[in-house]
Scaffold this motif. Structure first.
Motif, PDB file in Angstrom:
ATOM      1  N   ASP A 111      -8.092 -14.560   3.137  1.00  0.00           N
ATOM      2  CA  ASP A 111      -9.136 -13.550   3.368  1.00  0.00           C
ATOM      3  C   ASP A 111      -9.840 -13.835   4.678  1.00  0.00           C
ATOM      4  OD1 ASP A 111      -9.373 -11.748   1.058  1.00  0.00           O
ATOM      5  OD2 ASP A 111      -9.594 -13.641  -0.037  1.00  0.00           O
ATOM      6  N   PRO A 144       0.245   6.523  12.640  1.00  0.00           N
ATOM      7  CA  PRO A 144      -0.503   5.266  12.708  1.00  0.00           C
ATOM      8  C   PRO A 144       0.202   4.160  13.484  1.00  0.00           C
ATOM      9  CG  PRO A 144       0.212   5.732  10.441  1.00  0.00           C
ATOM     10  CD  PRO A 144       0.517   6.949  11.257  1.00  0.00           C
ATOM     11  N   LEU A 166      -4.510   6.593   3.078  1.00  0.00           N
ATOM     12  CA  LEU A 166      -5.245   6.044   4.233  1.00  0.00           C
ATOM     13  C   LEU A 166      -6.732   6.340   4.053  1.00  0.00           C
ATOM     14  CD1 LEU A 166      -2.943   6.901   7.255  1.00  0.00           C
ATOM     15  CD2 LEU A 166      -3.837   4.664   6.716  1.00  0.00           C
ATOM     16  N   ARG A 171      -2.388 -10.381   1.706  1.00  0.00           N
ATOM     17  CA  ARG A 171      -1.084 -10.350   1.040  1.00  0.00           C
ATOM     18  C   ARG A 171      -0.237 -11.538   1.505  1.00  0.00           C
ATOM     19  NH1 ARG A 171      -2.019  -4.427   1.203  1.00  0.00           N
ATOM     20  NH2 ARG A 171      -1.549  -3.618  -0.871  1.00  0.00           N
ATOM     21  N   ALA A 177      -0.169  -1.016  11.060  1.00  0.00           N
ATOM     22  CA  ALA A 177      -1.030  -0.892  12.244  1.00  0.00           C
ATOM     23  C   ALA A 177      -1.144  -2.237  12.974  1.00  0.00           C
ATOM     24  CB  ALA A 177      -2.408  -0.372  11.830  1.00  0.00           C
ATOM     25  N   ILE A 190      -3.577   2.520  -2.755  1.00  0.00           N
ATOM     26  CA  ILE A 190      -2.397   3.004  -3.497  1.00  0.00           C
ATOM     27  C   ILE A 190      -2.593   2.778  -5.000  1.00  0.00           C
ATOM     28  CG2 ILE A 190      -0.749   2.704  -1.604  1.00  0.00           C
ATOM     29  CD1 ILE A 190       0.062   0.043  -2.989  1.00  0.00           C
ATOM     30  N   LEU A 236       9.958   6.487   3.306  1.00  0.00           N
ATOM     31  CA  LEU A 236       9.097   6.990   4.372  1.00  0.00           C
ATOM     32  C   LEU A 236       9.086   8.517   4.276  1.00  0.00           C
ATOM     33  CD1 LEU A 236       9.982   5.169   7.708  1.00  0.00           C
ATOM     34  CD2 LEU A 236       7.757   5.221   6.583  1.00  0.00           C
ATOM     35  N   TYR A 263       9.195   4.803  13.201  1.00  0.00           N
ATOM     36  CA  TYR A 263       8.236   4.036  12.390  1.00  0.00           C
ATOM     37  C   TYR A 263       8.503   2.546  12.616  1.00  0.00           C
ATOM     38  CZ  TYR A 263       5.034   3.066   8.585  1.00  0.00           C
ATOM     39  OH  TYR A 263       3.946   2.642   7.857  1.00  0.00           O
TER      40      TYR A 263
HETATM   41  C1  LIG Z   1       3.551   6.455  -0.209  1.00  0.00           C
HETATM   42  C2  LIG Z   1       3.170   6.439   1.235  1.00  0.00           C
HETATM   43  C3  LIG Z   1       4.069   6.901   2.200  1.00  0.00           C
HETATM   44  C4  LIG Z   1       3.703   6.918   3.538  1.00  0.00           C
HETATM   45  N1  LIG Z   1       4.598   7.387   4.458  1.00  0.00           N
HETATM   46  C5  LIG Z   1       4.261   7.367   5.779  1.00  0.00           C
HETATM   47  C6  LIG Z   1       5.180   7.805   6.774  1.00  0.00           C
HETATM   48  O1  LIG Z   1       6.295   8.229   6.500  1.00  0.00           O
HETATM   49  N2  LIG Z   1       4.792   7.763   8.059  1.00  0.00           N
HETATM   50  C7  LIG Z   1       3.564   7.317   8.428  1.00  0.00           C
HETATM   51  O2  LIG Z   1       3.270   7.286   9.622  1.00  0.00           O
HETATM   52  N3  LIG Z   1       2.676   6.898   7.504  1.00  0.00           N
HETATM   53  C8  LIG Z   1       2.995   6.922   6.202  1.00  0.00           C
HETATM   54  N4  LIG Z   1       2.089   6.502   5.273  1.00  0.00           N
HETATM   55  C9  LIG Z   1       0.763   6.104   5.722  1.00  0.00           C
HETATM   56  C10 LIG Z   1       0.687   4.584   5.772  1.00  0.00           C
HETATM   57  O3  LIG Z   1      -0.447   4.256   5.082  1.00  0.00           O
HETATM   58  C11 LIG Z   1       0.747   4.058   7.166  1.00  0.00           C
HETATM   59  O4  LIG Z   1       1.991   4.382   7.751  1.00  0.00           O
HETATM   60  C12 LIG Z   1       0.620   2.557   7.294  1.00  0.00           C
HETATM   61  O5  LIG Z   1       1.501   1.878   6.428  1.00  0.00           O
HETATM   62  C13 LIG Z   1      -0.791   2.095   7.100  1.00  0.00           C
HETATM   63  O6  LIG Z   1      -0.825   0.787   7.578  1.00  0.00           O
HETATM   64  P1  LIG Z   1      -2.164   0.017   7.810  1.00  0.00           P
HETATM   65  O7  LIG Z   1      -1.773  -1.230   8.532  1.00  0.00           O
HETATM   66  O8  LIG Z   1      -3.165   0.907   8.450  1.00  0.00           O
HETATM   67  O9  LIG Z   1      -2.759  -0.271   6.358  1.00  0.00           O
HETATM   68  P2  LIG Z   1      -2.288  -1.252   5.184  1.00  0.00           P
HETATM   69  O10 LIG Z   1      -0.841  -1.151   4.919  1.00  0.00           O
HETATM   70  O11 LIG Z   1      -3.209  -0.953   4.042  1.00  0.00           O
HETATM   71  O12 LIG Z   1      -2.587  -2.717   5.749  1.00  0.00           O
HETATM   72  C14 LIG Z   1      -3.883  -3.255   5.844  1.00  0.00           C
HETATM   73  C15 LIG Z   1      -3.794  -4.720   5.476  1.00  0.00           C
HETATM   74  O13 LIG Z   1      -5.076  -5.327   5.694  1.00  0.00           O
HETATM   75  C16 LIG Z   1      -5.230  -6.362   4.769  1.00  0.00           C
HETATM   76  N5  LIG Z   1      -6.662  -6.699   4.657  1.00  0.00           N
HETATM   77  C17 LIG Z   1      -7.691  -5.852   4.418  1.00  0.00           C
HETATM   78  N6  LIG Z   1      -8.862  -6.514   4.414  1.00  0.00           N
HETATM   79  C18 LIG Z   1      -8.573  -7.811   4.654  1.00  0.00           C
HETATM   80  C19 LIG Z   1      -9.370  -8.989   4.763  1.00  0.00           C
HETATM   81  N7  LIG Z   1     -10.702  -8.976   4.672  1.00  0.00           N
HETATM   82  N8  LIG Z   1      -8.744 -10.151   4.981  1.00  0.00           N
HETATM   83  C20 LIG Z   1      -7.398 -10.201   5.113  1.00  0.00           C
HETATM   84  N9  LIG Z   1      -6.601  -9.106   5.042  1.00  0.00           N
HETATM   85  C21 LIG Z   1      -7.175  -7.926   4.811  1.00  0.00           C
HETATM   86  C22 LIG Z   1      -4.642  -5.797   3.490  1.00  0.00           C
HETATM   87  O14 LIG Z   1      -4.246  -6.810   2.618  1.00  0.00           O
HETATM   88  C23 LIG Z   1      -3.448  -4.969   4.024  1.00  0.00           C
HETATM   89  O15 LIG Z   1      -2.228  -5.663   3.914  1.00  0.00           O
HETATM   90  C24 LIG Z   1       2.432   6.468   3.929  1.00  0.00           C
HETATM   91  C25 LIG Z   1       1.525   5.995   2.953  1.00  0.00           C
HETATM   92  C26 LIG Z   1       1.891   5.980   1.625  1.00  0.00           C
HETATM   93  C27 LIG Z   1       0.894   5.484   0.607  1.00  0.00           C
END
Ligand SMILES: Cc1cc2nc3c(=O)[nH]c(=O)nc-3n(C[C@H](O)[C@H](O)[C@H](O)COP(=O)(O)OP(=O)(O)OC[C@H]3O[C@@H](n4cnc5c(N)ncnc54)[C@H](O)[C@@H]3O)c2cc1C
Length: 475
Positions: free
Chosen positions: A116, A359, A335, A38, A16, A154, A54, A61
């Motif tokens: 953080d 997303p 999510l 991370r 995101a 996860i 994926l 994506y």
């Molecule tokens: C197995 C699996 C397969 C998936 N396949 C798909 C797919 O095919 N298509 C699709 O659209 N979606 C898919 N998803 C959904 C997926 O979760 C999203 O696509 C997307 O990767 C989510 O990204 P995000 O940035 O919202 O969250 P995250 O990947 O969780 O990233 C959030 C980040 O914020 C950081 N963070 C949090 N709090 C803090 C803080 N206070 N200070 C610093 N850093 C912080 C964390 O370390 C993390 O790295 C899948 C999910 C899973 C588990």
């Protein structure tokens, strides 16, 4: 203590945050700081199980400015006939290149890994290095972007909600590939897509279905991957949309709606005898569905509460187990489920779902809207929050909100052009397929049903809410 200034502080460098940053700098000269706990970009993909791919095609994506994979259709293997799906290693490599070769080299983005973010409200915010404890104070001129509002939980990093006694063997799904000896059986815990991936991997690796026991607290409605295809196969995707809109327009009540959605192939289920209560956009192919149906030992006694050496206690009963059994944790929530809130509010942007289950597209859209519109009211109108679905009934409001948003984008010439050019938009390129009879009949069905479908879904949603209120009222 170091002090820095920036226009945007993006908290979270997962899918995101990266899609937002990429779209924002493509449309503005904004200065951006990204922070993540991370070490590198990519969010949860850095800790994903090794056999994950994926669930959707790579073709839509990632971030807008860079292709993920080769935009090609697999000719052989379990994904034959569908667009390629990246592995976790490919996704992590992709995001690293996006960061290094695009975001950082643009001169507009700085990245703080292993740090953080501490939110101190209006007083400001600080980044604290996990390695040195060094504190960086950030003065944000425009907005803090919360790209962790839906942070993904996860198995590798969460704490299971149940206890495990010494003597019982529980592993996160990631550790399946590290097993060194045969188990007496495999108990897969969880009803979502991760559990499905674990079951399919075990079966494909030669474990007989009768050796697998699947604890499935809830059964899910699933999406058929055939209808999630972009580019040259986008007619399939539009056909799917037209079919679910037709089902919605014609539905007499909620139960009839789900019957129709299943009959037209827009929702599928694992067990024809069990009515699903969950909907989280998990996507499967018909081949995967066939494979999963080979597992007959399905335990439906609610969630696991406790695992002892000889038995598993669940919410609605207990079942035997043994010390040779490998219990595979696939129970993480994915999510995060969080209430919808205005995406643009005061000095904040909160990245959320708008179009269902996309997303990366949604985050890029918010980045573009932030860069190109002035008033928050207008930005919020174009980016309505659409809480991520969890229950089967959530299909109704999620579809409704997404349809209404789609209509707003189409009516806005600039946004309509942006969505058509966005690689993250699964539905782009419709105009290139107007001689395909499948596309023309899908478009006819879609235009005939779009408005009646939204009206019907709103009625069904109002009825559901009324029934929910009546059920909660004290007698
Ligand atoms: C197995 C699996 C397969 C998936 N396949 C798909 C797919 O095919 N298509 C699709 O659209 N979606 C898919 N998803 C959904 C997926 O979760 C999203 O696509 C997307 O990767 C989510 O990204 P995000 O940035 O919202 O969250 P995250 O990947 O969780 O990233 C959030 C980040 O914020 C950081 N963070 C949090 N709090 C803090 C803080 N206070 N200070 C610093 N850093 C912080 C964390 O370390 C993390 O790295 C899948 C999910 C899973 C588990």
């Amino acid at each position: 203590m170091a002090r820095i200034d920036t226009d945007y502080l993006i908290v979270g460098a997962g899918a995101a945050g990266l899609a937002f940053a990429d779209a924002l700098i493509a449309a503005s000269d904004a200065d951006v700081v990204m922070v993540d706990r991370r070490h590198g970009p990519g969010g949860h993909w850095n800790d994903a199980y090794p056999f994950v791919r994926l669930h959707q095609p790579s073709a839509f994506y990632g971030v807008n400015s860079r292709i993920l994979g080769g935009n090609s259709i697999d000719r052989a293997g379990p994904n034959a006939g569908f667009y390629q799906r990246a592995t976790a290693a490919e996704i992590c490599d992709y995001y690293q290149r996006v960061l290094e070769e695009h975001l950082l080299t643009s001169g507009q983005v700085r990245f703080f890994g292993m740090s953080d973010w501490l939110d101190e409200g209006p007083a400001g915010c600080r980044l604290v290095s996990r390695l040195t404890g060094a504190v960086t104070t950030v003065r944000v001129r425009r907005r803090i972007v919360d790209a962790r509002y839906l942070e993904t939980s996860i198995p590798a990093t969460h704490t299971p909600s149940f206890d495990v006694e010494p003597g019982a063997r529980l592993i996160p799904v990631n550790d399946l590939v590290r097993l060194t000896g045969a188990a007496s059986g495999y108990t897969v815990i969880g009803g979502g897509k991760t559990a499905m991936d674990a079951c399919i991997w075990l079966l494909d690796s030669g474990v007989p279905p009768e050796v697998i026991r699947w604890i499935r607290p809830r059964d899910a409605w699933l999406l058929d991957r055939a209808f999630q295809q972009p580019l040259e196969l986008v007619a399939w995707l539009i056909e799917g949309v037209s079919l679910y809109l037709e089902a919605a327009a014609q539905a007499e009540d909620v139960s009839d709606l789900f019957d129709r959605l299943e009959a037209c192939g827009q929702l599928v289920r694992l067990d024809p005898a069990v009515e699903p209560t969950m909907y989280r956009c998990a996507t499967v192919s018909q081949a995967e569905l066939g494979s999963l149906r080979r597992i007959e030992n399905v335990v439906r006694l609610g969630r696991v509460v406790h695992i002892a050496a000889d038995r598993i206690v669940l919410e609605q009963g207990s079942i035997p187990t043994d010390r040779g059994q490998v219990h595979v944790d696939c129970s993480a929530a994915g999510l995060r489920l969080a209430p919808g809130r205005p995406a643009f509010h005061a000095g904040r942007i909160t990245l959320q779902q708008i179009r269902t289950c996309q997303p990366a597209f949604n985050a890029a859209l918010v980045g573009y809207v932030e860069a190109t519109r002035h008033e928050d009211a207008e930005k919020n109108r174009l980016c309505p929050p659409n809480p991520y679905p969890d229950t089967a009934l959530d299909w109704i409001p999620a579809t409704c909100i997404a349809q209404r948003a789609q209509a707003l984008w189409l009516a806005d010439t600039d946004l309509s052009a942006w969505t058509e050019g966005a690689r993250l938009n699964a539905a782009r390129g419709i105009g290139d397929h107007l001689t395909d009879p499948r596309m023309t009949s899908a478009l006819t069905r879609m235009f005939a049903n779009a408005e009646p479908a939204v009206a019907k879904l709103e009625t069904l949603q109002a009825q559901n809410q009324q029934a929910g209120r009546a059920a909660r009222r004290p007698s």
